[in-house]
Design an enzyme around this catalytic site. Sequence first.
Site, PDB file in Angstrom:
ATOM      1  N   ASP A  74      58.772  -0.940  30.166  1.00 53.80           N
ATOM      2  CA  ASP A  74      59.110   0.441  30.528  1.00 53.80           C
ATOM      3  C   ASP A  74      60.412   0.902  29.896  1.00 53.80           C
ATOM      4  O   ASP A  74      60.724   2.086  29.907  1.00 53.80           O
ATOM      5  CB  ASP A  74      59.277   0.546  32.044  1.00 53.80           C
ATOM      6  CG  ASP A  74      57.956   0.519  32.763  1.00 53.80           C
ATOM      7  OD1 ASP A  74      57.038   1.218  32.330  1.00 53.80           O
ATOM      8  OD2 ASP A  74      57.853  -0.211  33.770  1.00 53.80           O
TER       9      ASP A  74
HETATM   10  C1  BGC Z   1      63.033  -0.906  35.171  1.00 58.68           C
HETATM   11  C2  BGC Z   1      61.647  -1.385  34.931  1.00 58.68           C
HETATM   12  C3  BGC Z   1      60.714  -0.578  35.784  1.00 58.68           C
HETATM   13  C4  BGC Z   1      60.892   0.901  35.479  1.00 58.68           C
HETATM   14  C5  BGC Z   1      59.992   1.789  36.290  1.00 58.68           C
HETATM   15  C6  BGC Z   1      63.128   0.562  34.886  1.00 58.68           C
HETATM   16  O1  BGC Z   1      64.391   1.016  35.175  1.00 58.68           O
HETATM   17  O2  BGC Z   1      63.935  -1.628  34.379  1.00 58.68           O
HETATM   18  O3  BGC Z   1      61.534  -2.755  35.214  1.00 58.68           O
HETATM   19  O4  BGC Z   1      59.415  -0.960  35.497  1.00 58.68           O
HETATM   20  O5  BGC Z   1      62.222   1.276  35.665  1.00 58.68           O
HETATM   21  O6  BGC Z   1      60.366   1.862  37.610  1.00 58.68           O
HETATM   22  C1  NOJ Z   2      58.368  -3.508  36.110  1.00 56.74           C
HETATM   23  C2  NOJ Z   2      57.140  -2.684  36.119  1.00 56.74           C
HETATM   24  O1  NOJ Z   2      56.552  -2.690  37.386  1.00 56.74           O
HETATM   25  C3  NOJ Z   2      56.142  -3.185  35.131  1.00 56.74           C
HETATM   26  O2  NOJ Z   2      55.052  -2.322  35.094  1.00 56.74           O
HETATM   27  C4  NOJ Z   2      56.785  -3.313  33.779  1.00 56.74           C
HETATM   28  O3  NOJ Z   2      55.834  -3.808  32.912  1.00 56.74           O
HETATM   29  C5  NOJ Z   2      58.010  -4.180  33.822  1.00 56.74           C
HETATM   30  N1  NOJ Z   2      58.902  -3.675  34.792  1.00 56.74           N
HETATM   31  C6  NOJ Z   2      58.708  -4.283  32.471  1.00 56.74           C
HETATM   32  O4  NOJ Z   2      59.379  -3.124  32.159  1.00 56.74           O
END
Ligand code: BGC
Ligand code: NOJ
Length: 829
Positions: free
Chosen positions: A494
Amino acid sequence: MKFGHFDDSRKEYVINTPKTPYPWINYLGNQGFFSLISNTAGGYSFYMDARLRRITRYRYNNVPLDMGGRYFYINDGGTIWNPGWSPVKTELDSYECRHGMGYTIITGKKNGLKAEVTFFVPQNYDGEVQQVVLTNESDAPKDFAIFSMAEWCLWDAQDDCTNFQRNFSTGRVEILGSTIYHLTEYRDRRNHYAFYTVNDTIDGYDTDRDAFLGSIYNGWDNPETVKAGKASNSFADGWSPIASHYKKVTLAPGETKTLIYILGYAENPQDKKFADTKPEGLLTREAWVLNREKADAMIEKYNTPEKVAAGLEELRNTWDKLLSIFKVDTPDDKVNRMVNIWNQYQCMVTFNLSRSASYFESGIGRGMGFRDSNQDVLGFVHQIPDRARQRLIDIASTQMPDGGCYHQYQPLTKKGNSDIGGDFSDDPLWMILSVAAYIKETGDWSILDVQVPYDNNESLAKPMLDHLTVSFYHIVNNLGPHGLPLAMRADWNDCINLSCFSDTPGESFQTYTNPKFKAEGGYSKIAESVFVAALFTYTGPAYVGILEHLGKTEEAAKAQAEIDKMKKNVMESAFDGEWFLRAYDANGEKMGSHECEEGKIFIEPQGFAVMSEIGKDVGADIKTLNSIDKYLNCEFGLVLNNPAFTKYYIQYGEISTYPGGYKENAGIFTHNNAWIICAEAYVGRGEKAFEYYSKIAPAFTEETSDIHKTEPYVYGQMIGGKDAKNFGQGKNSWLTGTAAWNMVAISQYILGVKPEFDGLRVDPSIPSAWDGFKATRQFRGDTYEIEIKNPNHVCKGVKSLTVDGAAVDGCIVPVAGDGKTHKVEVVLG
Ligand code: BGC
Ligand code: NOJ
């Protein structure tokens, strides 16, 4: 340093101090009603949706951290204490918390009085049962008072913690006998209510928080009523309604008293919301009367210790049954307890809650994730395939007709969440993987014929197979200049936001559309994801396999050609010599190359590329895995990228905002460690696979709990990486795709028991030191008792496989389909 121990025979983790390095929690409930409960009884409850149907209030990021829960206070001759130590924090003479499968038992002792509290949500029941067993272990009689306490949330948890101008004036309660009802907004637009009851007479109550605490300057650690040794019988009218029962107890030496409290939730049909007659003794300010039939029935169900014991027994049996579907006996106890108990348990929790509600996910931030829930199915599908089936249909229903997906949906409404929208490039592929996993587990091909809506619109319904087709072609139809999939807003990571170019505080990296790309439809048509390419070549064969099974040979060949083309494109444009690139950014520059100054190598594409055998003929697989070992491996696991970013790279987005070593910027992201574990096992390097597995598997981190900090029985999303100041420190425990993926990694790749369309593959990749292991696998109605022998001490290679004594070619056990138990013997060599 440890703060407890595993009790494998009872399937519990036993915590022996309330002062764990972080609240160590458990989940109660599997279907509608859920509770989070920490080792000091902190936490909260909700029905179905942690945002829209919150039952009790919780203050996140509080000081002290874990404040708010269901608390019992005891005033024993002026000494005030809680069985779970918090919130009063009087030192206890003894303390123990046992987190088990769907229940938690907290026991505290003080001055010869023992309080053992069992918390659980029974099967098919919308409430939390709390059984308090009080025993006078001293040799003198005891007179003391016990107070319960739960604080109501005014239903919508987001609104509850922001909209005070309204919420301070809407709270409504009623009291009847020993039951306190929470009725905020019930008269108007809601048909649900909550209640808190105890199965005995009470000596008083409080329903107004300020009255219970005695002052707005007091905290939960200092309630005046408890200190005074009696309730104030307050009636909440607006402000913050709570529910507290006050009960005087006298116990002779050795005597025990059991009190059963229930925190329940009930819904009434629209035309049955109100009762005609007012019960005697009802304390209310309303002119209308609640129809309390549902609550009455719920209270009746668990109002004696015998009924509670039966409910607990039912819960235990349910879990014993679930955990008997797949069981192993390996030479390593830690592997056994992960596979047989905790990893499977966590898979149920992630299946239920996706990434919505934990001690790191507030429950108001996001609903269910499209990619998350699809991956959760991979670790859960063998437990209750029917629930997985329904989930797959629910998720697919939020998909768009062109194969794009809403990134999240709300569990209560099951509707796509338009705040966050779509255009995450990896989302559709996980759908193919999860549906294939369901079919491989069950052999139920009929799911492909189910009519599933697009965009939750029934008139757009098409068979599930069509959803897989549009998923596959969503990738094929959205390729960039190198013939690799467009990265869009983000892929699995993400935080790699290649179309964002954000320089304004507060813009969401995930949803912000840079004006630069607005005209192009919201994202760069240059930035490409090598990760999605590799996921495509890994997932694609499942789609092809489905088409072949259905006799659609032409379509299968067409899809296979796309996979082959993608592999070629990756090899031509995305192999960096020693590993695979991560992406091309919106400027057409390489990301994750030895040519880069920072972030030269990333973990994500590598495992799937290796398992797709991209460039295997030129040794790309082994070179890649060796590079991972060289650059990403460290004491506590594999970091996501290396070197960590030390600057903000506007063209990469959120990833470079994290200090090095945390989260997606070179943290040990346990989720994608699993992909490397799978890949190492796949190429037959069982030793390496097991090394990586044992670095992150919770049971193995138990000894260093003081460094790791989060629960030693479940995975967290992340462990501080080698660049972090807090190297080895776990965060974001419980709700992570790691649970499912490590279940897959250990069971299907290392232990090698893997459902396939045409049977059960048994092809382990284990440490060579192992003499072998045993496994029991229920599969499509039969039971397979599997014994693996490793006389020559190899990692991988099935020399012979017999089923009930008869030799089978290859390593796939054909489906017997007779409902019987079969003996499978495998000799490695
Ligand atoms: C986090 C991710 C998460 C995303 C969506 C980001 O700030 O680092 O791990 O999946 O937000 O909530
Ligand atoms: C947490 C999110 O829930 C997941 O969908 C994502 O793949 C990872 N973070 C990596 O960013």
